[in-house]
Motif scaffolding. Structure first.
Motif, PDB file in Angstrom:
ATOM      1  N   ALA A   1      11.314  -0.325   1.501  1.00  0.00           N
ATOM      2  CA  ALA A   1      10.863  -0.513   0.118  1.00  0.00           C
ATOM      3  C   ALA A   1       9.511  -1.216   0.079  1.00  0.00           C
ATOM      4  CB  ALA A   1      11.895  -1.302  -0.677  1.00  0.00           C
ATOM      5  N   ILE A   2       9.332  -2.200   0.958  1.00  0.00           N
ATOM      6  CA  ILE A   2       8.047  -2.911   1.020  1.00  0.00           C
ATOM      7  C   ILE A   2       6.933  -1.946   1.437  1.00  0.00           C
ATOM      8  CG2 ILE A   2       6.756  -4.779   2.137  1.00  0.00           C
ATOM      9  CD1 ILE A   2       9.526  -6.117   2.631  1.00  0.00           C
ATOM     10  N   ALA A   3       7.230  -1.112   2.438  1.00  0.00           N
ATOM     11  CA  ALA A   3       6.238  -0.156   2.934  1.00  0.00           C
ATOM     12  C   ALA A   3       5.815   0.810   1.836  1.00  0.00           C
ATOM     13  CB  ALA A   3       6.808   0.627   4.117  1.00  0.00           C
ATOM     14  N   ASN A   4       6.793   1.380   1.158  1.00  0.00           N
ATOM     15  CA  ASN A   4       6.465   2.376   0.140  1.00  0.00           C
ATOM     16  C   ASN A   4       5.904   1.751  -1.122  1.00  0.00           C
ATOM     17  OD1 ASN A   4       7.239   4.278   1.935  1.00  0.00           O
ATOM     18  ND2 ASN A   4       9.144   4.815   0.928  1.00  0.00           N
ATOM     19  N   LEU A   5       6.247   0.493  -1.383  1.00  0.00           N
ATOM     20  CA  LEU A   5       5.597  -0.232  -2.475  1.00  0.00           C
ATOM     21  C   LEU A   5       4.106  -0.363  -2.178  1.00  0.00           C
ATOM     22  CD1 LEU A   5       5.751  -1.915  -5.089  1.00  0.00           C
ATOM     23  CD2 LEU A   5       6.247  -3.921  -3.657  1.00  0.00           C
ATOM     24  N   GLY A   6       3.774  -0.684  -0.921  1.00  0.00           N
ATOM     25  CA  GLY A   6       2.364  -0.758  -0.530  1.00  0.00           C
ATOM     26  C   GLY A   6       1.662   0.571  -0.697  1.00  0.00           C
TER      27      GLY A   6
ATOM     28  N   GLY B   1      -4.672   2.565  -6.678  1.00  0.00           N
ATOM     29  CA  GLY B   1      -5.938   1.844  -6.572  1.00  0.00           C
ATOM     30  C   GLY B   1      -5.790   0.345  -6.673  1.00  0.00           C
ATOM     31  N   ASN B   2      -4.559  -0.127  -6.668  1.00  0.00           N
ATOM     32  CA  ASN B   2      -4.317  -1.572  -6.723  1.00  0.00           C
ATOM     33  C   ASN B   2      -4.309  -2.098  -5.279  1.00  0.00           C
ATOM     34  OD1 ASN B   2      -3.486  -4.194  -7.293  1.00  0.00           O
ATOM     35  ND2 ASN B   2      -2.080  -3.543  -8.908  1.00  0.00           N
ATOM     36  N   TYR B   3      -5.500  -2.148  -4.720  1.00  0.00           N
ATOM     37  CA  TYR B   3      -5.627  -2.401  -3.287  1.00  0.00           C
ATOM     38  C   TYR B   3      -5.199  -3.810  -2.884  1.00  0.00           C
ATOM     39  CZ  TYR B   3      -8.260   1.951  -3.391  1.00  0.00           C
ATOM     40  OH  TYR B   3      -8.629   3.259  -3.575  1.00  0.00           O
ATOM     41  N   ASN B   4      -5.477  -4.797  -3.708  1.00  0.00           N
ATOM     42  CA  ASN B   4      -5.109  -6.165  -3.341  1.00  0.00           C
ATOM     43  C   ASN B   4      -3.602  -6.320  -3.208  1.00  0.00           C
ATOM     44  OD1 ASN B   4      -7.742  -7.198  -3.174  1.00  0.00           O
ATOM     45  ND2 ASN B   4      -7.838  -7.535  -5.381  1.00  0.00           N
ATOM     46  N   LYS B   5      -2.851  -5.729  -4.143  1.00  0.00           N
ATOM     47  CA  LYS B   5      -1.397  -5.804  -4.049  1.00  0.00           C
ATOM     48  C   LYS B   5      -0.881  -4.979  -2.877  1.00  0.00           C
ATOM     49  CE  LYS B   5      -0.074  -7.039  -8.761  1.00  0.00           C
ATOM     50  NZ  LYS B   5       0.758  -6.684  -9.940  1.00  0.00           N
TER      51      LYS B   5
ATOM     52  N   SER C   1       1.391  -6.399   0.226  1.00  0.00           N
ATOM     53  CA  SER C   1       2.638  -5.762   0.644  1.00  0.00           C
ATOM     54  C   SER C   1       2.629  -5.430   2.127  1.00  0.00           C
ATOM     55  CB  SER C   1       2.878  -4.483  -0.175  1.00  0.00           C
ATOM     56  OG  SER C   1       3.060  -4.773  -1.536  1.00  0.00           O
ATOM     57  N   PHE C   2       1.530  -4.830   2.589  1.00  0.00           N
ATOM     58  CA  PHE C   2       1.463  -4.430   3.997  1.00  0.00           C
ATOM     59  C   PHE C   2       1.409  -5.636   4.929  1.00  0.00           C
ATOM     60  CE2 PHE C   2      -0.458  -0.264   2.394  1.00  0.00           C
ATOM     61  CZ  PHE C   2       0.727   0.428   2.570  1.00  0.00           C
TER      62      PHE C   2
ATOM     63  N   GLY D   1      -6.410  -0.028   7.135  1.00  0.00           N
ATOM     64  CA  GLY D   1      -7.750   0.455   7.458  1.00  0.00           C
ATOM     65  C   GLY D   1      -8.307   1.344   6.363  1.00  0.00           C
ATOM     66  N   GLU D   2      -7.482   2.267   5.854  1.00  0.00           N
ATOM     67  CA  GLU D   2      -7.927   3.155   4.782  1.00  0.00           C
ATOM     68  C   GLU D   2      -8.267   2.371   3.515  1.00  0.00           C
ATOM     69  OE1 GLU D   2      -5.020   6.342   4.322  1.00  0.00           O
ATOM     70  OE2 GLU D   2      -6.432   7.600   5.438  1.00  0.00           O
ATOM     71  N   ILE D   3      -7.459   1.366   3.223  1.00  0.00           N
ATOM     72  CA  ILE D   3      -7.724   0.549   2.035  1.00  0.00           C
ATOM     73  C   ILE D   3      -9.051  -0.181   2.181  1.00  0.00           C
ATOM     74  CG2 ILE D   3      -6.967  -1.499   0.763  1.00  0.00           C
ATOM     75  CD1 ILE D   3      -4.073  -0.600   1.355  1.00  0.00           C
ATOM     76  N   PHE D   4      -9.274  -0.810   3.314  1.00  0.00           N
ATOM     77  CA  PHE D   4     -10.511  -1.558   3.518  1.00  0.00           C
ATOM     78  C   PHE D   4     -11.731  -0.633   3.496  1.00  0.00           C
ATOM     79  CE2 PHE D   4      -7.724  -4.849   5.678  1.00  0.00           C
ATOM     80  CZ  PHE D   4      -7.870  -5.778   4.654  1.00  0.00           C
ATOM     81  N   GLU D   5     -11.560   0.600   3.996  1.00  0.00           N
ATOM     82  CA  GLU D   5     -12.644   1.574   3.887  1.00  0.00           C
ATOM     83  C   GLU D   5     -12.986   1.850   2.429  1.00  0.00           C
ATOM     84  OE1 GLU D   5     -13.797   4.910   6.788  1.00  0.00           O
ATOM     85  OE2 GLU D   5     -11.605   4.954   6.755  1.00  0.00           O
ATOM     86  N   LYS D   6     -11.964   2.060   1.615  1.00  0.00           N
ATOM     87  CA  LYS D   6     -12.184   2.338   0.199  1.00  0.00           C
ATOM     88  C   LYS D   6     -12.783   1.131  -0.521  1.00  0.00           C
ATOM     89  CE  LYS D   6      -8.510   5.799  -0.021  1.00  0.00           C
ATOM     90  NZ  LYS D   6      -7.118   6.100  -0.454  1.00  0.00           N
TER      91      LYS D   6
END
Length: 286
Positions: A80-85, A92-96, A100-101, A120-125
């Motif tokens: 659930a934590i993984a898929n919530l992330g 686009g709620n990258y901070n949350k 989670s991750f 990594g993908e989030i930080f790229e975006k």
């Protein structure tokens, strides 16, 4: 359809989820959680599964609601934590998503490489290449299937004009590309993570990996079908092209020519490689 072709498709369908990253319900098998904590976990898993249905239908806000509800019942339900992330990432709620991750990583997830890849993908975006690079390299170090992580790292190094580091990572991507042998080995490593290192099954898998006895089973699979499913020829050609480009940027034109020719041998209609080779050929005759 031949039996080995069927087996190959089956392997791809089961393990392809690990190849594309950012996959659904890959952290913490529900059956393992359910066995260890019967009762309320059954309810939490049911709610989490409803969230998965929403996530697969691109209804991310509804998915977030379900995952949040499940985690109120079982706060350490890793799937659930993984898929919530993932859901936060999709909205686009990258901070949350990062929160989670990162929390998931403290719970020793079964597939940390996938978590790091998503980070990594989030930080790229978010246009934070240094953090993205760190995450991709951690993903490569902790994944049974590190090819894409090395490719991502190579592209970031290219953007920073760090040609040698880019070449190193692209070559590692080639070494770890999704051949049948690497995929079979990766499956064994992934399966092994489900067991304690004191169990007979863990030790048996270790012995198989050490002796490489699994190689005798590879002739059961249809390599052409496998490569077609993964689009391997195109991906491999692109990686050789990237190495050729990095070498050309260092004015190592003869080496660049060799890699670009390999790219075109693999994928003859690859326009970018053709254009790069034309530039390199002109440089060699100047």
């Amino acid at each position: 359809m031949k039996i080995n072709t069927v087996i190959t498709y089956f392997i791809f369908s089961v393990w392809g989820i690990l190849l594309v990253m950012g996959a659904l319900t890959i952290i913490g098998p529900d059956w393992l959680v359910e066995l260890s904590h019967p009762g309320k976990n059954v309810e939490a898993i049911s709610i989490k599964n409803a969230g998965d249905t929403y996530l697969k239908s691109n209804k991310y806000n509804e998915a977030i609601q379900q995952y949040t509800k499940a985690l109120k019942i079982v706060p350490d339900l890793k799937s659930a934590i993984a898929n919530l992330g993932v859901a936060y990432q999709k909205t686009g709620n990258y901070n949350k998503a990062i929160i989670s991750f990162n929390y998931l990583l403290t719970l020793n997830p079964e597939f940390p490489g996938v978590v790091y890849y998503n980070l990594g993908e989030i930080f790229e975006k978010m246009e934070q290449p240094e953090k993205a690079l760190e995450s991709y390299l951690l993903a490569a170090d902790t994944s049974a299937f590190p090819e894409k992580s090395y490719q991502k790292a190579g592209h970031i190094y290219m953007g920073q004009r760090e040609w040698n580091n880019a070449i190193i990572n692209f070559k590692l991507a080639i070494d770890n590309r999704q051949t049948i042998e690497n995929s079979y080995k990766g499956m064994l490593l992934t399966y092994q993570k489900a067991y304690s290192d004191t169990t007979d099954t863990y030790q048996e898998i270790s012995n198989i990996l050490t002796t490489r006895s699994y190689l005798s089973h590879l002739n059961e699979y249809d390599e052409k079908i496998f490569n077609k499913q993964l689009n391997q020829e195109v991906n491999l050609a692109k990686t050789y092209n990237n190495i050729g480009y990095c070498l050309a940027m260092q004015e190592k034109y003869k080496e660049a020519q060799e890699y670009l020719n390999i790219a075109l041998q693999i994928y003859p209609s690859y326009t970018e490689a053709k254009n790069n080779l034309k530039v390199v050929d002109n440089k060699l005759v100047e």
